[in-house]
Design a protein around this motif. Structure first.
Motif, PDB file in Angstrom:
ATOM      1  N   VAL A  44       0.946  -0.995   0.184  1.00 38.05           N
ATOM      2  CA  VAL A  44      -0.130   0.014  -0.226  1.00 38.05           C
ATOM      3  C   VAL A  44       0.728   1.035  -0.019  1.00 38.05           C
ATOM      4  CG1 VAL A  44      -1.956  -1.381   1.293  1.00 38.05           C
ATOM      5  CG2 VAL A  44       0.065   0.327   2.590  1.00 38.05           C
ATOM      6  N   LEU A  45       2.300   1.111   0.183  1.00 34.49           N
ATOM      7  CA  LEU A  45       3.035   2.067   0.605  1.00 34.49           C
ATOM      8  C   LEU A  45       3.155   2.193  -0.706  1.00 34.49           C
ATOM      9  CD1 LEU A  45       5.298   1.324   3.398  1.00 34.49           C
ATOM     10  CD2 LEU A  45       3.979   2.828   3.400  1.00 34.49           C
ATOM     11  N   GLY A  46       3.766   2.005  -2.181  1.00 34.71           N
ATOM     12  CA  GLY A  46       3.556   2.171  -3.390  1.00 34.71           C
ATOM     13  C   GLY A  46       5.157   2.085  -3.951  1.00 34.71           C
ATOM     14  N   PHE A  47       6.234   1.145  -3.041  1.00 32.57           N
ATOM     15  CA  PHE A  47       7.420   0.934  -3.308  1.00 32.57           C
ATOM     16  C   PHE A  47       7.523   0.544  -4.500  1.00 32.57           C
ATOM     17  CE2 PHE A  47       7.875   2.208   1.532  1.00 32.57           C
ATOM     18  CZ  PHE A  47       8.282   3.115   1.260  1.00 32.57           C
ATOM     19  N   SER A  48       8.826   1.213  -5.540  1.00 30.70           N
ATOM     20  CA  SER A  48       9.450  -0.148  -6.057  1.00 30.70           C
ATOM     21  C   SER A  48       9.361  -1.815  -5.587  1.00 30.70           C
ATOM     22  CB  SER A  48      10.549  -0.107  -7.159  1.00 30.70           C
ATOM     23  OG  SER A  48      11.619  -0.067  -5.348  1.00 30.70           O
ATOM     24  N   ASP A  49       9.203  -3.012  -6.517  1.00 32.39           N
ATOM     25  CA  ASP A  49       9.140  -3.973  -6.467  1.00 32.39           C
ATOM     26  C   ASP A  49      10.509  -4.205  -5.600  1.00 32.39           C
ATOM     27  OD1 ASP A  49       7.071  -4.455  -6.781  1.00 32.39           O
ATOM     28  OD2 ASP A  49       8.223  -5.165  -9.109  1.00 32.39           O
ATOM     29  N   GLU A  50      12.311  -3.442  -5.939  1.00 30.34           N
ATOM     30  CA  GLU A  50      13.593  -3.740  -4.986  1.00 30.34           C
ATOM     31  C   GLU A  50      13.348  -3.086  -3.719  1.00 30.34           C
ATOM     32  OE1 GLU A  50      17.820  -1.773  -6.035  1.00 30.34           O
ATOM     33  OE2 GLU A  50      16.587  -1.171  -7.614  1.00 30.34           O
ATOM     34  N   LEU A  51      12.855  -2.626  -3.418  1.00 29.56           N
ATOM     35  CA  LEU A  51      12.720  -1.561  -2.018  1.00 29.56           C
ATOM     36  C   LEU A  51      12.370  -2.763  -1.580  1.00 29.56           C
ATOM     37  CD1 LEU A  51      13.078   0.412  -0.389  1.00 29.56           C
ATOM     38  CD2 LEU A  51      11.660   1.889  -0.945  1.00 29.56           C
ATOM     39  N   ASN A  52      10.591  -3.435  -2.166  1.00 30.94           N
ATOM     40  CA  ASN A  52       9.339  -3.833  -1.305  1.00 30.94           C
ATOM     41  C   ASN A  52      10.107  -5.379  -1.034  1.00 30.94           C
ATOM     42  OD1 ASN A  52       7.599  -2.557  -1.304  1.00 30.94           O
ATOM     43  ND2 ASN A  52       6.797  -3.629  -3.215  1.00 30.94           N
ATOM     44  N   THR A  53      11.115  -5.809  -1.676  1.00 29.49           N
ATOM     45  CA  THR A  53      12.161  -6.726  -2.249  1.00 29.49           C
ATOM     46  C   THR A  53      13.068  -6.333  -0.548  1.00 29.49           C
ATOM     47  OG1 THR A  53      11.994  -7.254  -4.311  1.00 29.49           O
ATOM     48  CG2 THR A  53      13.691  -8.211  -2.584  1.00 29.49           C
ATOM     49  N   LEU A  54      13.646  -5.136  -0.248  1.00 27.48           N
ATOM     50  CA  LEU A  54      15.218  -5.212   0.517  1.00 27.48           C
ATOM     51  C   LEU A  54      14.252  -4.899   1.839  1.00 27.48           C
ATOM     52  CD1 LEU A  54      17.928  -4.323   0.685  1.00 27.48           C
ATOM     53  CD2 LEU A  54      17.048  -1.726   0.370  1.00 27.48           C
ATOM     54  N   LEU A  55      12.772  -4.416   1.660  1.00 28.41           N
ATOM     55  CA  LEU A  55      12.663  -4.452   2.436  1.00 28.41           C
ATOM     56  C   LEU A  55      12.063  -6.158   3.459  1.00 28.41           C
ATOM     57  CD1 LEU A  55       9.958  -1.524   2.670  1.00 28.41           C
ATOM     58  CD2 LEU A  55      12.507  -1.416   4.276  1.00 28.41           C
ATOM     59  N   LEU A  56      11.871  -6.984   2.676  1.00 24.01           N
ATOM     60  CA  LEU A  56      11.594  -7.629   2.766  1.00 24.01           C
ATOM     61  C   LEU A  56      12.184  -8.842   3.464  1.00 24.01           C
ATOM     62  CD1 LEU A  56       9.347 -10.416   3.188  1.00 24.01           C
ATOM     63  CD2 LEU A  56      10.150 -11.385   0.801  1.00 24.01           C
ATOM     64  N   GLN A  57      13.247  -8.799   2.727  1.00 21.93           N
ATOM     65  CA  GLN A  57      14.598  -9.590   3.505  1.00 21.93           C
ATOM     66  C   GLN A  57      15.166  -8.267   4.802  1.00 21.93           C
ATOM     67  OE1 GLN A  57      16.214 -11.972   1.806  1.00 21.93           O
ATOM     68  NE2 GLN A  57      17.277 -11.757   3.469  1.00 21.93           N
ATOM     69  N   LEU A  58      15.088  -7.204   5.116  1.00 18.84           N
ATOM     70  CA  LEU A  58      15.641  -6.588   6.038  1.00 18.84           C
ATOM     71  C   LEU A  58      14.552  -7.192   7.084  1.00 18.84           C
ATOM     72  CD1 LEU A  58      17.163  -4.551   7.376  1.00 18.84           C
ATOM     73  CD2 LEU A  58      14.926  -2.915   6.874  1.00 18.84           C
ATOM     74  N   TYR A  59      13.510  -7.657   6.955  1.00 17.98           N
ATOM     75  CA  TYR A  59      12.947  -8.224   8.470  1.00 17.98           C
ATOM     76  C   TYR A  59      13.220  -9.642   8.265  1.00 17.98           C
ATOM     77  CZ  TYR A  59       8.227 -10.189   9.478  1.00 17.98           C
ATOM     78  OH  TYR A  59       7.328 -11.233  10.591  1.00 17.98           O
ATOM     79  N   LEU A  60      12.663 -10.154   6.999  1.00 21.55           N
ATOM     80  CA  LEU A  60      13.419 -11.684   7.575  1.00 21.55           C
ATOM     81  C   LEU A  60      14.665 -11.526   8.524  1.00 21.55           C
ATOM     82  CD1 LEU A  60      12.067 -13.145   3.868  1.00 21.55           C
ATOM     83  CD2 LEU A  60      10.987 -13.311   6.584  1.00 21.55           C
ATOM     84  N   ASP A  61      15.455 -11.193   8.044  1.00 26.10           N
ATOM     85  CA  ASP A  61      16.875 -11.297   8.247  1.00 26.10           C
ATOM     86  C   ASP A  61      16.897 -10.964  10.088  1.00 26.10           C
ATOM     87  OD1 ASP A  61      18.311 -12.093   6.298  1.00 26.10           O
ATOM     88  OD2 ASP A  61      18.345 -10.048   5.767  1.00 26.10           O
ATOM     89  N   SER A  62      15.863  -9.759  10.149  1.00 24.28           N
ATOM     90  CA  SER A  62      16.233  -9.124  11.930  1.00 24.28           C
ATOM     91  C   SER A  62      14.608  -9.591  12.707  1.00 24.28           C
ATOM     92  CB  SER A  62      15.813  -7.814  11.533  1.00 24.28           C
ATOM     93  OG  SER A  62      14.505  -7.167  11.043  1.00 24.28           O
ATOM     94  N   ARG A  63      13.681 -10.476  12.229  1.00 25.44           N
ATOM     95  CA  ARG A  63      12.909 -11.350  13.359  1.00 25.44           C
ATOM     96  C   ARG A  63      12.878 -11.650  14.273  1.00 25.44           C
ATOM     97  NH1 ARG A  63       8.576 -14.051   9.820  1.00 25.44           N
ATOM     98  NH2 ARG A  63      10.506 -16.036   9.303  1.00 25.44           N
ATOM     99  N   LYS A  64      13.920 -12.619  14.013  1.00 24.95           N
ATOM    100  CA  LYS A  64      14.108 -13.732  15.338  1.00 24.95           C
ATOM    101  C   LYS A  64      15.217 -12.287  16.595  1.00 24.95           C
ATOM    102  CE  LYS A  64      15.997 -18.497  15.669  1.00 24.95           C
ATOM    103  NZ  LYS A  64      16.285 -19.442  15.082  1.00 24.95           N
ATOM    104  N   GLU A  65      15.718 -11.390  16.364  1.00 25.85           N
ATOM    105  CA  GLU A  65      16.227 -10.903  16.603  1.00 25.85           C
ATOM    106  C   GLU A  65      15.707  -9.712  17.060  1.00 25.85           C
ATOM    107  OE1 GLU A  65      20.273  -7.479  17.077  1.00 25.85           O
ATOM    108  OE2 GLU A  65      19.666  -8.349  14.787  1.00 25.85           O
TER     109      GLU A  65
END
Length: 199
Positions: free
Chosen positions: A88-109
């Motif tokens: 819903v934020l309207g970001f590019s696919d590259e930025l969405n992928t980057l945010l998803l990877q950031l979430y997956l990497d930091s979720r456990k911590e």
């Protein structure tokens, strides 16, 4: 479950597209550090100088990322739900992928940091109760005066404490009715929605 972002949070995250992938990665690392160690104005100032952006903009972006990552981690949002939430934020696919990877990497911590920050509330251990009835006294030969004594054992920070409560049966019945009414209200759709958003 989708994460609902307020207009203010959307505005805070709105500056991410013009920063670039490297800057978003740096701000994500800064958001995780913010949660782990607390507020770090010097780190925000250093990032602002490095990226040639105002300190307020950096702070807003970090706050927005912190909210996005912590709420997503707290609710254990799946990858698909996370992507739908930030779509819903309207970001590019590259930025969405980057945010998803950031979430997956930091979720456990983030979940471990959030569990450490949670207040340690007392928990139930056991309950003892006794019913006393006074049948007569020197001034009154025939009377019935019941009292209920409850000893509640609680665990808090590996220590055991006890609370003693004493009441008459009518007050205890009123308390039971109020608690049953509260439990009944928890089953309404409105309360379920509120509880779901609090988790």
């Amino acid at each position: 479950m989708l994460l609902v972002l307020s207009e203010e949070q959307k505005a805070h995250l709105g500056c991410l597209p013009r920063l670039g992938a490297a800057a978003v990665g740096e701000l994500g690392r800064l958001a995780v550090e913010l949660l782990r160690r607390g507020a770090a104005p010097r780190a925000c100032e250093a990032a602002a100088r490095k990226l040639n952006i105002g300190v307020d903009t950096i702070q807003h972006c970090v706050e927005g990322l912190t909210y996005l990552l912590t709420e997503s981690s707290k609710l254990m949002i799946s990858e698909l739900d996370f992507q739908d939430s930030i779509h819903v934020l309207g970001f590019s696919d590259e930025l969405n992928t980057l945010l998803l990877q950031l979430y997956l990497d930091s979720r456990k911590e983030l979940r471990s940091v959030l569990s450490e920050l949670a207040p340690k509330l007392p928990s139930y251990h056991s309950l003892e109760w006794r019913l006393d009835v006074q049948l007569a006294s020197r001034s009154l030969r025939q009377q019935i005066k019941p009292t209920v004594t409850v000893k509640l054992h609680l665990n808090q920070n590996e220590d055991q404490t006890a609370q003693v409560l004493q009441t008459d049966p009518s007050t205890l019945l009123h308390l039971i009715q109020q608690l049953e009414q509260a439990l009944g209200e928890m089953k309404t759709n409105h309360c379920r929605r509120i509880v779901r958003n609090m988790k």
